[in-house]
Design a protein around this motif. Structure first.
Motif, PDB file in Angstrom:
ATOM      1  N   ALA A   1       0.912  -1.067   0.189  1.00 36.99           N
ATOM      2  CA  ALA A   1      -0.113   0.117   0.104  1.00 36.99           C
ATOM      3  C   ALA A   1       0.833   1.366  -0.070  1.00 36.99           C
ATOM      4  O   ALA A   1       1.894   1.200   0.451  1.00 36.99           O
ATOM      5  CB  ALA A   1      -0.879   0.059   1.216  1.00 36.99           C
TER       6      ALA A   1
ATOM      7  N   ASP B   1      -6.237  -0.423   1.492  1.00 37.38           N
ATOM      8  CA  ASP B   1      -5.136  -0.227   2.148  1.00 37.38           C
ATOM      9  C   ASP B   1      -5.463   0.442   3.479  1.00 37.38           C
ATOM     10  O   ASP B   1      -4.957   1.424   4.030  1.00 37.38           O
ATOM     11  CB  ASP B   1      -4.270   0.781   1.405  1.00 37.38           C
ATOM     12  CG  ASP B   1      -4.981   1.709   0.351  1.00 37.38           C
ATOM     13  OD1 ASP B   1      -6.321   1.712   0.542  1.00 37.38           O
ATOM     14  OD2 ASP B   1      -4.664   2.359  -0.641  1.00 37.38           O
TER      15      ASP B   1
ATOM     16  N   LEU C   1      -2.712  -1.941   7.849  1.00 41.96           N
ATOM     17  CA  LEU C   1      -3.068  -2.648   6.830  1.00 41.96           C
ATOM     18  C   LEU C   1      -3.723  -3.782   6.826  1.00 41.96           C
ATOM     19  O   LEU C   1      -3.507  -4.570   7.797  1.00 41.96           O
ATOM     20  CB  LEU C   1      -1.712  -2.635   5.839  1.00 41.96           C
ATOM     21  CG  LEU C   1      -1.027  -1.313   5.245  1.00 41.96           C
ATOM     22  CD1 LEU C   1       0.153  -1.887   4.693  1.00 41.96           C
ATOM     23  CD2 LEU C   1      -1.834  -0.729   4.322  1.00 41.96           C
TER      24      LEU C   1
END
Lengths: 358, 358
Positions: free
Chosen positions: A351, B233, B171
């Motif tokens: 990410a 994310d 995450l």
């Protein structure tokens, strides 16, 4: 401040009215009237004939014609010859999307909103009511369109804003793959309907290469958002949402965004049929989704990589914890992570914000 | 068929009544009565004194005393001397859990059910109402307790069944780590409150080594389930649920389960305070959760590995797609995957059923 164009203003008034009508009418009979007119193509169909086929009165036929006209269908009437369908509105009406759609899962059930907060939020409400996989929520306009990381997503009239409800029986770890190939589906559809080459910016932005010097090198044409509900070893369901700038004119975007986003209308200098665009997109998405569920994505990921504007480039990654790393994007792995080579070491990026350097 | 013990039957009747009472009373005044009685310890407190402190009538004091008795508090009364708290029920009542809890996030808000479908499902309904992080749903009994992969989880009276609402800013890929260390928290709590050594079966089963020959080598004492809502994310929120067999007698389990599960009651031959167990568990969980959010889990994962019954063993893995692989469990990586060495090759296992061989 952005000025409302006359076109926009008229659409707003128009939709407010259509919205109420669509919500109220039971759809079914109007749809059957429409279906008969469609079959007759450019030939007139008499009111008597319609009444007979549908087993309703001629007054009722007239009411349905009026309802269809309110939704934007252009239907000519002639005292003796009856009715003929002249033009179909380019609204994302369920009956238009479903007409000859040719999918097995996607779009069998469609919820239509002329305007709503966001298609994701509407889908969330629907999920509680046990909807089938493939259900679509489509909106002509989103008032609170959502982008990644709680950012706002501008969603004026003319775009294609929709969410799909999916229940893939796969591990949560595979969803980043679906994220990538969904972007590929949009790029494929843009190419096949307009000839325009769209590129992919990891993970799932669909962008257009800009020719002008001094401009941003890539402008965003589509954003994708996946929201999933999952246990550790099982996806319960997910909402896959698309925001595609189709028939949007430059001035519909806020000034602050104009050098970062672009629409198909701006690129082509004309409108395209949003309904046909969405139908093709749904067919392409279904094809790719079935392959994804079978675990058959090697070829798709290869095609994704070919269209990537990031691979092979020097990039700056801003990680979610604000850490910044520069390096070269060398690969995308099976789990959808970007492989960054930095200072001789390889790092998996799952990410982060990507900026292209030079 | 399982026979209902007298104890069970009486509890069911008892709870049915208590449930309604707890739902109805506003809690606050009864809690203040309780708090004064607690402070007075073994000393009587007159009705007059209580009435004065709480600015209510003596009749009202009496009503609250009666309400507390219905919840299981044993309160003696003496015409002249007043009231004294003799015994506290071992119910998972919010006021009992919160008394001297010493946490910053967990359990600040607690929803209590004497019985419910499942604490997860109750939590899901609450999430729509915007609850704070750390909110707990506790049930004395679950009618439709859920295990992994939509399996049923037996949840009779006497267990500790609860869900916690969390919003870690991490995450999604890190959640399998939280899954592992949550199991560690339970093992730590069992050890510190009872001295019993609990072990960990990847990913998150807490099990007890059995001595008897011919028996299953490990019996399950706790199951953990994480359900998360996430974007690619970003975690939006998650529900972390625990089912711990505390004061459950052998005959409360269905016959089919009796050789696979075990309770602390069975191991100790006596009941323990579930309230104190839960309070310590919450403190331990909060400590570990804060470390997890800081990314500071190296030491925790090391401790997890030390308690693993899987590492170093020959195992059979049944993958979600029913594929079976045997090999040796050699490690658990940072993302919580089990590393399986099979035929000279190393494989990451992110989901699957583990069976120990020989």
């Amino acid at each position: 401040m952005t000025r409302l164009t006359v076109w926009q203003a008229s659409r707003i008034l128009y939709f407010a009215e259509v919205y109420i009508k669509i919500e109220k009418r039971g759809n079914i009979l109007s749809n059957r009237v429409l279906s008969i007119l469609r079959k007759n193509k450019d030939e007139f169909c008499s009111g008597e004939e319609l009444a007979k086929q549908l087993k309703i009165s001629r007054t009722a036929v007239w009411k349905h014609i009026r309802a269809l006209r309110k939704e934007g269908y252009s239907i000519s009437s002639h005292k003796k010859r009856g009715y003929v369908l002249e033009a179909i509105p380019d609204l994302l009406l369920p009956e238009e999307i479903q007409y000859n759609l040719r999918t097995e899962i996607l779009g069998k059930k469609i919820y239509y909103f002329s305007q709503t907060d966001s298609t994701i939020d509407q889908m969330k409400k629907l999920i509680e009511k046990q909807i089938p996989e493939g259900t679509l929520v489509v909106a002509e306009r989103q008032l609170l369109g959502r982008g990644r990381l709680q950012r706002k997503w501008e969603s004026p009239f003319g775009g294609v804003w929709f969410s799909v409800f999916l229940k893939p029986n796969v591990l949560p770890a595979l969803i980043p793959q679906l994220n990538l190939i969904s972007a590929l589906v949009v790029a494929r559809t843009i190419k096949s309907r307009t000839g325009i080459e769209a590129c992919l910016k990891w993970p799932n932005d669909v962008v257009i290469k800009c020719q002008k010097k001094g401009d941003y090198p890539f402008k965003k044409i589509c954003g994708i958002l996946i929201e999933m509900n999952a246990e550790m070893d099982k996806i319960n369901h997910l909402i896959l949402s698309f925001g595609i700038n189709v028939n949007i004119t430059g001035e519909q975007f806020p000034v602050s965004l104009r050098d970062k986003v672009v629409s198909l209308h701006e690129l082509l200098g004309r409108e395209i049929s949003r309904v046909n665009f969405l139908k093709e997109l749904l067919r392409n998405l279904e094809e790719v989704y079935l392959k994804f569920k079978e675990g058959n994505t090697t070829f798709l990921l290869k095609e994704y990589k070919k269209n990537s504007i990031v691979l092979g480039k020097k990039i700056k990654v801003i990680f979610p914890d604000k850490q910044v790393v520069t390096g070269k994007a060398v690969d995308i792995d099976k789990e959808g992570a970007l492989i960054l080579k930095s200072g001789g070491k390889k790092e998996r990026v799952v990410a982060g914000e990507i900026n292209l350097l030079n």
